[in-house]
Design an enzyme around this catalytic site. Structure first.
Site, PDB file in Angstrom:
ATOM      1  N   HIS A  68      44.694  38.987  38.810  1.00 55.35           N
ATOM      2  CA  HIS A  68      43.301  38.654  38.483  1.00 55.35           C
ATOM      3  C   HIS A  68      42.460  38.501  39.758  1.00 55.35           C
ATOM      4  CE1 HIS A  68      40.747  36.812  35.048  1.00 55.35           C
ATOM      5  NE2 HIS A  68      39.969  37.431  35.917  1.00 55.35           N
ATOM      6  N   GLU A 103      47.973  34.418  31.447  1.00 54.83           N
ATOM      7  CA  GLU A 103      47.986  34.468  32.913  1.00 54.83           C
ATOM      8  C   GLU A 103      48.553  33.167  33.464  1.00 54.83           C
ATOM      9  OE1 GLU A 103      44.059  35.526  34.235  1.00 54.83           O
ATOM     10  OE2 GLU A 103      44.201  37.545  33.400  1.00 54.83           O
TER      11      GLU A 103
END
Length: 531
Positions: free
Chosen positions: A279, A261
């Site tokens: 997220h 990420e």
């Protein structure tokens, strides 16, 4: 006296600072900037982070005063829990703060996939009117599989029931009775892949769950399967997911989490039949506020020397109200036992008797170990690393619980076997509405004395004139006796005196006194709050 330093390493809700209150010096730093973070950690007693700050071994080593790392959220991938434990640093998070937000995002992902909401929105904003292209499907009478029936999975199940769907679930740790309570049929993973029109994932990432949905599982799926992951990246094999989406083996996917990420350069981002979000599971105002308030409260407890229910590296869990008053007593009993030990300790037994023995008293054992090692080692000792210190030194630790107690409503006793085979022990109780701490036994002798900071313990052959000898010795050393108790097990045998004094007694005074009364034991013990 300076206030403890709390370092805020990432942006948190204003409610977090309010929950901390005025008792701390709050400093702020950009936790993602390593060059700024490491120097700022030098004076920190606590650090509050989210997901961008890496509290690894280097960062923890840069923080010699650190007592607690607080993650305002659930995941702890950015915290080296082993390094924190070795350093005696408590690690806490906010495990329930985002459960509703995460559940609602999963529902949102399912709905958005079903009705092509993001793509239709983008198309219309580009001036296009393509109703037929974005024809969707209903949830009604579909089969939805839920992997993981914990807090979030249960909330998802409860919310989906109103859509008239069939719910199936996979969770090896949930009983059939529990699944039935929330309206879910338990099935195997293979059965879920074969039957589900939708799958939503709500499990932690572990070695067992990493890549648990891969090519083999997708090969069993319906072509209309839509799969959603709002838990942790890596549970779905991303390469296998790409192949399944690209080939049309499944209809769609919704991802809020990724192996890396942000997922820069991931081929998944090139596909039309995948919905991605950055997220956002905990990214609601409500979740952030709850997380901030939760960890702020945990920081207050940790810096006060208390155990924290949300600590992930401390055994003990939720502490019953009847057990809490005994925590400070157990720690002080540990200090007394350590002070009485004339050589190394090889084993420890903590015994809880009375009404408290009906509850989980693990916290009392931890407190006793903390008290023992506070006077035996130079490094910081906490509830976190005290058990580790015992393990590293080969000290066997036992916990004994018995609801029977003859003399006191509750009594706790700590016994230590020393390397020469002898045993030292101390017992105590807490009485009254003010939770007064009392010593009720030392080395097997029954005594009754209020807990105090400076104690002198002596064992000698019982005979006339002994009290006068040590009274005179303390007087000459300008040491005031505040209280005392004398116990013996038989007439003419050994006697034990426990004396409370207003100031520490010099070693040379004790040594002279030991020789004068020919004492078997002559030991000064300091009993203090050490947080």
């Amino acid at each position: 006296m300076s206030k403890p330093v709390v370092l805020i390493a990432e942006e948190l809700s204003p409610a977090t600072l309010e929950a901390l209150g005025p008792d701390f010096e709050v400093r702020e730093v950009d936790g993602a900037d390593r060059a700024k973070l490491l120097p700022a950690l030098k004076e920190a007693n606590a650090v509050l982070i989210r997901s961008a700050t890496k509290m690894d071994e280097e960062a923890i080593a840069a923080a010699p005063k650190l007592k607690v790392i607080a993650r305002a959220g659930v995941g702890l991938d950015n915290v080296d829990i082993k390094a924190a434990t070795n350093a005696g640093v408590m690690v806490v998070n906010a495990p329930t703060s985002n459960v509703i937000s995460a559940a609602e995002l999963a529902i949102g992902q399912i709905m958005a996939l079903s009705r092509h909401i993001p793509d239709a929105n983008a198309s219309l904003k580009q001036g296009l009117w393509k109703r037929s292209k974005y024809t969707g499907v209903e949830l009604y009478e579909k089969t939805i599989g839920i992997i993981g029936l914990g807090r979030i999975g249960t909330l998802v199940a409860q919310r989906l029931q109103g859509f008239g769907v069939t719910l199936i679930g996979f969770d090896p740790y949930v009983t059939q009775a529990r699944a039935e309570q929330i309206g879910v049929e338990l099935v195997s993973m293979d059965q879920m892949m074969e039957r589900a029109d939708y799958i939503t994932i709500h499990i932690p990432k572990t070695p067992e769950t990493t890549g648990m949905i891969a090519a083999e599982q997708f090969a069993k799926a319906k072509p209309n399967l839509r799969i959603v992951n709002c838990s942790r990246g890596g549970i779905i094999d991303e390469a296998a997911l790409y192949d399944a989406l690209k080939s049309g083996q499944i209809a769609g996917a919704g991802l809020d989490v990724f192996v890396t990420e942000p997922p820069t350069g991931s081929p998944l981002l090139e596909l039309e039949n995948i919905l991605v979000t950055p997220h956002l599971g905990a990214s609601t105002d409500e979740a952030q506020e709850k997380a901030g308030i939760s960890v702020a409260r945990s920081v207050r407890l940790a810096l006060a020397g208390d155990l924290v229910p949300d600590a992930v590296n401390v055994a003990g869990g939720v502490i019953d109200a009847s057990v809490k008053p005994g925590i400070a007593l157990a720690e002080k009993l540990g200090q007394i036992v350590a002070g009485l030990a004339h050589t190394s300790i090889v084993s420890v037994e903590f015994e809880a008797r009375g009404e408290i023995a009906a509850h989980d008293v693990t916290v009392l054992k931890l407190a006793a170990l903390k008290g023992i090692f506070q006077t035996m080692v130079t490094e910081q000792v906490s509830y976190v690393n005290a058990p580790l210190m015992a393990e590293q030194r080969g000290v066997e630790v036992r916990l004994v619980q018995d609801t029977a107690s003859d003399e006191y409503r509750n009594v706790t006793t700590l016994k230590a076997v020393l390397s020469d085979g002898t045993t030292v022990s101390a017992g105590g109780t807490v009485i009254g509405p003010k939770h007064q701490q009392k010593i009720v036994s030392i080395n097997g002798y029954d005594v009754e004395l209020a807990m105090a900071e400076n104690l002198v313990v002596m064992v000698y052959q019982d005979r006339p004139g002994i009290v006068a000898i040590y009274g005179k010795a303390f007087s000459e050393a300008s040491v005031n006796i505040a209280a005392m108790t004398i116990a013996r097990q038989q007439k003419g045998g050994k006697a034990l005196s426990v004396i409370t004094v207003d100031s520490p007694v010099a070693p040379e005074v004790l040594e002279k006194l030991r020789n004068e009364i020919q004492a078997d034991l002559m030991q000064a013990v300091s009993v203090v709050e050490q947080y």
